[in-house]
Write an enzyme that holds these catalytic residues in place. Structure first.
Site, mmCIF file in Angstrom:
data_model
loop_
_atom_site.group_PDB
_atom_site.id
_atom_site.type_symbol
_atom_site.label_atom_id
_atom_site.label_comp_id
_atom_site.label_asym_id
_atom_site.label_seq_id
_atom_site.Cartn_x
_atom_site.Cartn_y
_atom_site.Cartn_z
ATOM 1 N N ASP A 167 0.828 -1.268 -0.006
ATOM 2 C CA ASP A 167 -0.032 -0.221 -0.034
ATOM 3 C C ASP A 167 0.837 1.282 0.007
ATOM 4 O O ASP A 167 1.882 1.340 0.772
ATOM 5 C CB ASP A 167 -0.937 -0.249 1.183
ATOM 6 C CG ASP A 167 -2.105 0.916 1.057
ATOM 7 O OD1 ASP A 167 -3.129 0.458 1.009
ATOM 8 O OD2 ASP A 167 -1.733 2.080 1.137
ATOM 9 N N ILE A 168 0.458 2.369 -0.850
ATOM 10 C CA ILE A 168 1.271 3.343 -0.930
ATOM 11 C C ILE A 168 1.180 4.345 0.571
ATOM 12 O O ILE A 168 2.113 5.174 0.624
ATOM 13 C CB ILE A 168 1.075 4.306 -2.072
ATOM 14 C CG1 ILE A 168 1.557 5.277 -2.517
ATOM 15 C CG2 ILE A 168 -0.553 5.195 -1.829
ATOM 16 C CD1 ILE A 168 1.448 5.807 -4.115
ATOM 17 N N ASN A 209 -12.717 -3.343 2.612
ATOM 18 C CA ASN A 209 -13.562 -2.289 2.657
ATOM 19 C C ASN A 209 -14.847 -2.124 1.588
ATOM 20 O O ASN A 209 -14.104 -2.380 0.414
ATOM 21 C CB ASN A 209 -12.988 -0.906 2.791
ATOM 22 C CG ASN A 209 -12.162 -0.772 3.871
ATOM 23 O OD1 ASN A 209 -12.452 -1.240 5.030
ATOM 24 N ND2 ASN A 209 -10.935 -0.129 3.748
ATOM 25 N N GLN A 250 -14.267 2.442 1.445
ATOM 26 C CA GLN A 250 -13.811 2.127 0.357
ATOM 27 C C GLN A 250 -13.606 3.383 -0.593
ATOM 28 O O GLN A 250 -14.521 4.209 -1.006
ATOM 29 C CB GLN A 250 -14.666 0.938 -0.817
ATOM 30 C CG GLN A 250 -13.665 0.756 -1.966
ATOM 31 C CD GLN A 250 -14.686 -0.653 -2.710
ATOM 32 O OE1 GLN A 250 -15.781 -0.762 -2.303
ATOM 33 N NE2 GLN A 250 -14.211 -0.928 -3.769
ATOM 34 N N HIS A 310 -10.343 -5.256 -3.318
ATOM 35 C CA HIS A 310 -8.864 -5.407 -2.774
ATOM 36 C C HIS A 310 -8.997 -5.759 -1.495
ATOM 37 O O HIS A 310 -9.892 -5.600 -0.588
ATOM 38 C CB HIS A 310 -7.897 -4.081 -2.857
ATOM 39 C CG HIS A 310 -8.756 -2.973 -2.391
ATOM 40 N ND1 HIS A 310 -9.586 -2.105 -2.960
ATOM 41 C CD2 HIS A 310 -8.500 -2.292 -1.172
ATOM 42 C CE1 HIS A 310 -10.062 -1.096 -2.375
ATOM 43 N NE2 HIS A 310 -9.433 -1.204 -1.245
ATOM 44 N N HIS A 335 -7.076 -5.787 2.041
ATOM 45 C CA HIS A 335 -5.948 -5.154 2.933
ATOM 46 C C HIS A 335 -5.343 -6.281 3.823
ATOM 47 O O HIS A 335 -6.108 -6.957 4.418
ATOM 48 C CB HIS A 335 -6.393 -4.127 3.692
ATOM 49 C CG HIS A 335 -6.778 -2.838 3.078
ATOM 50 N ND1 HIS A 335 -5.933 -1.689 2.975
ATOM 51 C CD2 HIS A 335 -8.046 -2.453 2.541
ATOM 52 C CE1 HIS A 335 -6.666 -0.850 2.423
ATOM 53 N NE2 HIS A 335 -7.996 -1.150 1.995
#
Ligand code: AMP
Ligand code: ZN
Length: 119
Positions: free
Chosen positions: A30-31, A92, A99, A105, A107
């Site tokens: 994750d960024i 989410n 979301q 996706h 997490h």
């Protein structure tokens, strides 16, 4: 989907720190990590969110979850080393679920103790 950032990551049009890829899924860091370990596992097929899941994709989500736990628990450097202490697996969905990217996706968060319930 042409304007989806996760589809662009899959196609290599946006850079990402890739962890794993096969013909049907992609995993990357994750960024904006919320924990020492925070990565995402996504299907290559554009599915908007878990609540739009079609019957033909149910088994795919199972494989995404399985890969997520494998990556989480494998020792470093191939995995993220959360096997002993565990991790959190979160999906989410839509507005109230928080979301922000409309491409399904999972997490995976770990590397520290996480509180519950979420805010
Ligand atoms: P969600 O809020 O559940 O939709 O999560 C979307 C996640 O995608 C957030 O944790 C973002 O930090 C992450 N994210 C957004 N853009 C990127 C990107 N270009 N590379 C990696 N992660 C991203
Ligand atoms: Zn997409």
């Amino acid at each position: 989907m042409s304007d989806c950032i996760f589809c662009k990551i899959i196609k290599g049009e946006i850079p990402a720190r890739k962890i794993y890829e096969d013909e049907e899924m992609f995993a990357f860091h994750d960024i904006t990590p919320m924990a020492p370990v925070h990565f995402l596992v996504i299907p290559k097929k554009h599915i908007s969110n878990l609540m739009e899941l079609e019957a033909e994709d149910i088994a795919l989500v199972g494989r995404l979850l399985n890969k997520a736990q494998q990556i989480a628990k494998e020792p470093k450097p191939t995995g993220l080393g959360c096997g002993e202490n565990g991790a959190r697996f979160v999906i989410n969905a839509k507005r109230d679920g928080g979301q922000t990217v409309d491409h399904l996706h999972i997490h995976v968060l770990g590397g520290r103790a996480l509180s519950w319930p979420p805010g």
